[in-house]
Design an enzyme around this catalytic site. Structure first.
Site, PDB file in Angstrom:
ATOM      1  N   ALA A  22       3.166   6.015  -2.716  1.00 54.40           N
ATOM      2  CA  ALA A  22       4.332   6.785  -3.165  1.00 54.40           C
ATOM      3  C   ALA A  22       4.341   6.925  -4.681  1.00 54.40           C
ATOM      4  O   ALA A  22       4.619   8.007  -5.218  1.00 54.40           O
ATOM      5  CB  ALA A  22       5.618   6.121  -2.680  1.00 54.40           C
ATOM      6  N   VAL A  55       0.839  -1.211   0.000  1.00 56.09           N
ATOM      7  CA  VAL A  55       0.000   0.000   0.000  1.00 56.09           C
ATOM      8  C   VAL A  55       0.869   1.254   0.000  1.00 56.09           C
ATOM      9  O   VAL A  55       0.577   2.223  -0.706  1.00 56.09           O
ATOM     10  CB  VAL A  55      -0.990  -0.007   1.186  1.00 56.09           C
ATOM     11  N   CYS A  56       1.965   1.226   0.738  1.00 52.59           N
ATOM     12  CA  CYS A  56       2.851   2.395   0.792  1.00 52.59           C
ATOM     13  C   CYS A  56       3.531   2.640  -0.554  1.00 52.59           C
ATOM     14  O   CYS A  56       3.729   3.791  -0.953  1.00 52.59           O
ATOM     15  CB  CYS A  56       3.886   2.230   1.895  1.00 52.59           C
ATOM     16  N   THR A  57       3.884   1.572  -1.249  1.00 52.69           N
ATOM     17  CA  THR A  57       4.487   1.717  -2.571  1.00 52.69           C
ATOM     18  C   THR A  57       3.469   2.283  -3.557  1.00 52.69           C
ATOM     19  O   THR A  57       3.791   3.187  -4.343  1.00 52.69           O
ATOM     20  CB  THR A  57       5.052   0.369  -3.064  1.00 52.69           C
TER      21      THR A  57
END
Length: 149
Positions: free
Chosen positions: A51, A46-48
């Site tokens: 970003a 999810v963070c990738t």
């Protein structure tokens, strides 16, 4: 601590970026709006996605007169690797111990640190915030909607 909301004053931020340089938020106030997004972990799915969504919208943010900055407790080296792997054109700041995250009042989600994005005006006050833990790639979209109003 309460989560910061529109009208609240920005806490002091002075952290190292992925290149080992000190980023002091006061150096940027008065010139451009700041988009500060907190995310739990470099390289997670999810963070990738989040970003990369900021990366893919980066030109729209700069056209709107905003600077994008990501923050989490990851190390400078972890941020450098994450930024290089995903061709991120913005700064990632290392917040050891989540001191800055806590000063913004970001609420945890289960056992992870929270995910929240803030727009800070040139006067140093919060103008907008958006929280959606599992929908990281929606953060850039919601912030751009606000900036382009």
């Amino acid at each position: 601590m309460k989560t910061l909301k529109a009208g609240d004053k920005l806490p002091e931020i002075s952290l190292q970026d992925q290149n080992g340089n000190v980023f002091n938020i006061r150096d940027y106030l008065g010139n451009k709006k700041l988009v500060v997004y907190f995310y739990p972990k470099d390289q997670s799915d999810v963070c990738t996605k989040e970003a990369c969504a900021f990366r893919d919208s980066f030109e729209a943010f700069t056209d709107s007169g905003a600077i994008v900055v990501g923050i989490n407790s990851g190390t400078v080296a972890s941020h450098r690797k994450f930024a290089q792997k995903n061709n991120l054109p913005f700064l990632l700041l290392s917040d050891p111990g989540n001191k800055i995250l806590k000063s913004f009042g970001i609420k945890p989600w289960l056992f992870l640190t929270g995910r929240e994005t803030f727009v800070i005006g040139t006067d140093g006050k919060i103008e907008f915030s958006y929280r959606a833990f599992l929908n990281g790639d929606a953060h850039p979209e919601k912030v751009l909607e606000f900036l382009q109003k």
